[in-house]
Design a protein around this motif. Structure first.
Motif, short mmCIF file in Angstrom:
data_model
loop_
_atom_site.label_atom_id
_atom_site.label_comp_id
_atom_site.label_asym_id
_atom_site.label_seq_id
_atom_site.Cartn_x
_atom_site.Cartn_y
_atom_site.Cartn_z
N VAL A 107 0.70 -1.25 0.13
CA VAL A 107 0.06 0.10 -0.05
C VAL A 107 0.88 1.33 -0.09
O VAL A 107 0.21 2.28 -0.12
CB VAL A 107 -1.09 0.07 1.15
N GLU A 108 2.22 1.19 -0.07
CA GLU A 108 3.07 2.36 -0.20
C GLU A 108 2.66 3.57 -1.04
O GLU A 108 2.58 4.71 -0.63
CB GLU A 108 4.58 2.12 -0.06
N PRO A 109 2.01 3.28 -2.31
CA PRO A 109 1.91 4.16 -3.27
C PRO A 109 0.50 5.00 -2.65
O PRO A 109 0.44 6.11 -3.17
CB PRO A 109 1.52 3.44 -4.74
N LEU A 110 -0.27 4.25 -2.15
CA LEU A 110 -1.36 4.84 -1.61
C LEU A 110 -1.23 5.82 -0.34
O LEU A 110 -1.71 6.80 -0.26
CB LEU A 110 -2.35 3.79 -1.23
N MET A 111 -0.18 5.25 0.33
CA MET A 111 0.38 6.02 1.69
C MET A 111 0.71 7.45 1.16
O MET A 111 0.36 8.51 1.71
CB MET A 111 1.31 5.37 2.42
N ASN A 112 1.71 7.29 0.14
CA ASN A 112 2.17 8.68 -0.39
C ASN A 112 1.30 9.46 -1.07
O ASN A 112 1.03 10.66 -1.00
CB ASN A 112 3.16 8.28 -1.50
N LEU A 113 0.48 8.73 -1.88
CA LEU A 113 -0.73 9.54 -2.63
C LEU A 113 -1.59 10.50 -1.48
O LEU A 113 -2.04 11.51 -1.92
CB LEU A 113 -1.68 8.85 -3.38
N TRP A 114 -2.06 9.72 -0.57
CA TRP A 114 -2.84 10.35 0.51
C TRP A 114 -2.06 11.39 1.46
O TRP A 114 -3.02 12.08 2.51
CB TRP A 114 -3.73 9.56 1.25
N GLY A 115 -0.73 11.21 1.42
CA GLY A 115 -0.17 12.11 2.19
C GLY A 115 0.38 11.42 3.56
O GLY A 115 0.87 12.21 4.44
N PHE A 116 0.44 10.24 3.64
CA PHE A 116 1.03 9.59 4.99
C PHE A 116 2.30 8.92 4.86
O PHE A 116 2.92 8.41 5.86
CB PHE A 116 -0.05 8.63 5.12
N GLY A 117 2.58 8.72 3.59
CA GLY A 117 3.98 7.71 3.42
C GLY A 117 5.22 8.38 3.48
O GLY A 117 5.43 9.76 3.64
N PRO A 118 6.41 7.73 3.02
CA PRO A 118 7.52 8.49 3.31
C PRO A 118 8.01 9.37 2.29
O PRO A 118 8.85 10.18 2.39
CB PRO A 118 8.60 7.16 3.22
N GLN A 119 7.22 9.15 1.15
CA GLN A 119 7.43 10.24 -0.01
C GLN A 119 6.13 11.02 -0.16
O GLN A 119 6.04 11.87 -1.21
CB GLN A 119 7.54 9.37 -1.32
N ALA A 120 5.39 11.31 0.73
CA ALA A 120 4.21 12.16 0.71
C ALA A 120 4.60 13.65 0.60
O ALA A 120 5.75 14.00 1.26
CB ALA A 120 3.27 11.77 1.82
N ARG A 121 3.74 14.30 -0.05
CA ARG A 121 3.74 15.80 -0.17
C ARG A 121 3.07 16.53 0.51
O ARG A 121 3.31 17.66 1.28
CB ARG A 121 3.93 16.20 -1.75
N GLU A 122 1.57 16.02 0.27
CA GLU A 122 0.49 16.90 0.92
C GLU A 122 -0.50 15.97 1.58
O GLU A 122 -0.86 15.09 0.57
CB GLU A 122 0.03 17.99 0.13
N GLU A 123 -1.05 15.89 2.61
CA GLU A 123 -2.33 15.38 3.05
C GLU A 123 -3.45 16.06 2.36
O GLU A 123 -3.88 17.12 2.55
CB GLU A 123 -2.42 15.46 4.60
N LYS A 124 -4.12 15.14 1.49
CA LYS A 124 -5.23 15.60 0.60
C LYS A 124 -5.90 14.37 -0.05
O LYS A 124 -5.51 13.34 -0.20
CB LYS A 124 -4.76 16.42 -0.39
N ILE A 125 -7.26 14.62 -0.50
CA ILE A 125 -7.91 13.55 -1.11
C ILE A 125 -7.41 13.66 -2.69
O ILE A 125 -7.73 14.53 -3.36
CB ILE A 125 -9.35 14.03 -0.91
N PRO A 126 -7.13 12.48 -3.15
CA PRO A 126 -6.41 12.33 -4.37
C PRO A 126 -7.47 12.50 -5.48
O PRO A 126 -8.93 12.21 -5.22
CB PRO A 126 -5.52 11.20 -4.51
N SER A 127 -7.38 12.92 -6.53
CA SER A 127 -8.06 13.01 -7.81
C SER A 127 -8.55 11.32 -8.11
O SER A 127 -7.83 10.55 -7.90
CB SER A 127 -7.71 13.48 -9.04
N PRO A 128 -9.73 11.23 -8.68
CA PRO A 128 -10.08 9.61 -9.11
C PRO A 128 -8.89 9.12 -10.22
O PRO A 128 -8.55 7.95 -10.02
CB PRO A 128 -11.31 9.81 -9.81
N GLU A 129 -8.45 9.83 -10.85
CA GLU A 129 -7.44 9.58 -11.89
C GLU A 129 -6.34 9.10 -11.45
O GLU A 129 -5.33 8.40 -11.67
CB GLU A 129 -7.08 10.78 -13.09
#
Length: 328
Positions: A107-129
């Protein structure tokens, strides 16, 4: 999410303790030292060697770890791995199969995408795409063990954060036992295992926190002897948007954080590794599916559920039996 309730004093033998930073958090060891047992500095050196090995192999926060080098590989590649990593991949596969894919180590790509992972940039709801793109890199079925190699047929990334601390605690406990230390409480990042008794002959007591992010309040105190204990919750690492809470705990089938009202789960198990993984699994499944799973598999579980009036607790017979019943 667990804190240790210590009381009593001994006479003759001594209670030793030490601790320090690990895995972005801390660890602590307490043990009863009798004549002939190693000095704390000797024990500490062995414990910190274990923690350093785990960090070097499994950390997603250092680019030179074994698992991050694997995560950087493209699809259809393999990498020779040490036995502990292969063991955890097998445990993760077992938990994924039993949860119908809700629990997943990739799940690491999801963690990063939602803002929780080691490579996260911002806590936010991602776009459907963006979510759809990330989901192409999710799935334990993309992993394969071939001898001493870990292979992947998609560009998946493995995250051991739901089981690495439990594995560390089991390894520490085994080392303490091998050194003749049989009365101890070993804890790393909140995961723990206790065996034997304290200095005064009383059991090790562990306080389970109420799931609050403002202060530590004991919800329940249990006795622990020979078991690992792990609590997973949604109340320490989350963000809110438009009045809704988004936790760092994900259901890999949906690609989204859990949204049910199960605030925390504590699991007691002979293995701290399994307690660690199972507490996460039950939290993902929620108050109904998680409870049914725990009952079906005879897992000692303590649920804390959000309600309009506060928190409601629910515990099963396996938990009461393994924890020695209520101690309040």
């Amino acid at each position: 999410m667990l804190f240790i309730a210590l009381s009593g004093c001994g006479n003759g033998d001594s209670m030793e303790s030490f601790g320090g930073p690990t895995m972005g958090s801390t660890y602590s060891i307490k043990y009863v030292r009798t004549q002939g047992l190693p000095a704390p500095k000797v024990v500490q050196a062995e414990v910190e060697k274990i923690l350093a090995d785990v960090d070097r192999q499994m950390s997603t926060y250092r680019s030179d770890s074994d698992i991050e080098r694997f995560n950087d590989l493209p699809a259809n590649r393999c990498q020779t791995m040490r036995a502990p990593i292969l063991e955890l991949v097998r445990v993760g596969e077992q938990l994924s199969l039993q949860s119908e894919g809700s629990y997943d180590l990739t799940v690491e790509p999801l963690m990063n995408l939602w803002g929780f992972g080691p490579q996260a940039r911002e806590e936010k709801i991602p776009s459907p795409e963006a979510l759809a793109t990330a989901m192409q890199r999710i799935g334990y079925t993309h992993l394969r063990i071939d001898g001493d190699q870990l292979c992947k047929d998609a560009a998946v990334e493995v995250d051991f954060n739901s089981i690495a601390a439990g594995y560390s605690v089991d390894s520490i406990a085994a080392t303490l036992d091998s050194m003749g230390i049989h009365n101890y409480l070993a804890e790393a990042t909140g995961e723990l295992k206790a065996a034997g008794k304290k200095l005064d002959g009383s059991p090790w007591k562990v306080a389970l926190e109420e799931p609050r992010d403002d202060q530590q309040v004991a919800e329940r105190i249990i006795n622990v002897d020979g078991y690992g204990v792990s609590t997973s919750g949604d109340y320490r690492n989350y963000f809110e948007q438009d009045g809704r809470r988004y936790s760092h705990t994900f259901d890999a089938r949906t690609g989204a954080p859990i949204t049910h009202n199960l605030a925390s789960v504590t699991v007691i198990n002979p293995s701290a590794l399994m307690a660690d993984g199972l507490s996460t699994l039950l939290l993902i499944l929620g108050p109904v599916r998680g409870w049914d799973y725990a009952e079906k598999h005879n897992i000692g579980a303590f649920f804390v559920i959000r309600a309009d009036t506060g928190f409601v607790t629910r515990t099963n017979q396996a938990f009461e039996r393994l924890s020695g019943g209520k101690t309040e």
